[in-house]
Design an enzyme around this catalytic site. Sequence first.
Site: not given
Length: 523
Positions: A61, A204, A408
Amino acid sequence: MVYTNHAWSQPRKRGMNRLTIFLLAATLALSSAMRCGCDANYTRNDFPHDFAFGSGTSAYQWEGAFDEDGKKPSVWDTYVHSRNLDNGDIACDGYHKYKEDVQLMVETGLDAFRFSISWSRLIPNGRGPVNPKGLMFYKNFIHELVTNGIEPHVTLYHYDHPQSLEDEYGGWLNRRIIKDFTAYADVCFREFGNHVKFWTTINEANIFTIGGYDGGGTPPGRCSTCLSGNSSTEPYIVAHNLLLRHASASRLYKQKYKDTQGGFVGFSIFAIGFRPSTNSKDDEMAIQRFKDFFFAWMLGPLTYGDYPDGMKRIIGTRLPVFTEEESEQVKGSSDFLGVIHYLAASVSNAQSKPFLPGDSKFLADMGVLLTYAGNFTAFEYEVAPWAMEGVLEYIKQSYGNPTVYILENGKPMKQDLQLQQEDTPRIEFLHAYMGAVLKAVRNGSDTRGYFVWSFMDLYELLSGYEFSFGIYSVNFSDPHRKRSPKLSAHWYSAFLKGNTTFLDSQDIMQLQSNLHSSATSSF
């Protein structure tokens, strides 16, 4: 590439007047106090002295340079290119601008920074020779962080294993990846471990598995109605292999590096805040299934060595079985738990119905209906700090109060320059959730850090460049990818430096003045 960020080139609209700012500040302060259920005037000093505040990005990202200096494609590259989606080919160009970004971190006052390593940049074929230029990039980046007093928190896997391993043997569907991942982790521990003390093996794990192998909406894009995949079996096979390779990497670290480096190896999950839709018995049972499938699926083996009985009953032979040796290896293999949290949902029992093509088999197995707070599909996340507090309390009570880092938490907003720069809704969101973390800590949760997602606007998997989470804006229309602080960056920096609690009217006007002065001086 197609970027959905035309607003960057639009003329600046007139700023809010002082009366509007004053009224907004009063409203935000009041609403935050009511929603948070905590003292709206908390400061950094109310947190434990060693509590880490940071922010983060991930390799795909942020880095860009998708085919430079020996890097080969990851499944993320293949996924977006094959579907003609917005992509991270350039993204924020962090590969070339990391020194500038570290200076922004210093100016902000971050204690720590979370980022991921691109497996296909470091070891382009997934196994075998290390790419010297990739190795040097990460060494230089980590050196820049620690030299400037910023603690690196490194994620080893963020949705992006080498495409070559996917082509060769099916990636996470094949146990061969456990050996290859452990060898990759070994290189990272050996080369970076003298400066990196916090390692997260996967980002995650539960959502990666569901998205990539049940719905197919994330890399590698497999599902029963995709070009390839089986939603009824593959998510459980992949999760099993993820747990085993985590245990393998953790065991390697403890045996080979722990005594000399003194670091910690953790595991992260996506945690949705939950409460029953009604007080009915059916919804109470639905809540238990939700906890089994969303939390205990991963945390049960890590804490107790096995999957929850509820999952075993429902999934039957589709759920892999740990051998006694594997159970012992997985149990206790995580030094900390990384929590990634954005969403709150009410949970209700789902009436059984025939499984149709395109349905989520995972949700059908779980047998629940999730109703999200806010408008999830429009990226309008409701400010619901009770969800954060509830998740931390549940983890504390159900899994032995493990060490937790909030890796996060943040609010997406549409890529509109005026809206983004004056992002008071993001400030309200962050303040409320940080207050919820503080309340959980005071109630005994062993939570030791909080990382705002994200440090700057990034390529986002679910929305490309249309929505962003950053506290710094990135002009994706500018070849130089100019970074600029948003109001939230000013606020977070002031909080970290102990200069403010929450935005009263004078704070907002001062921050607004700083922001406009900064914008004016850049022309």
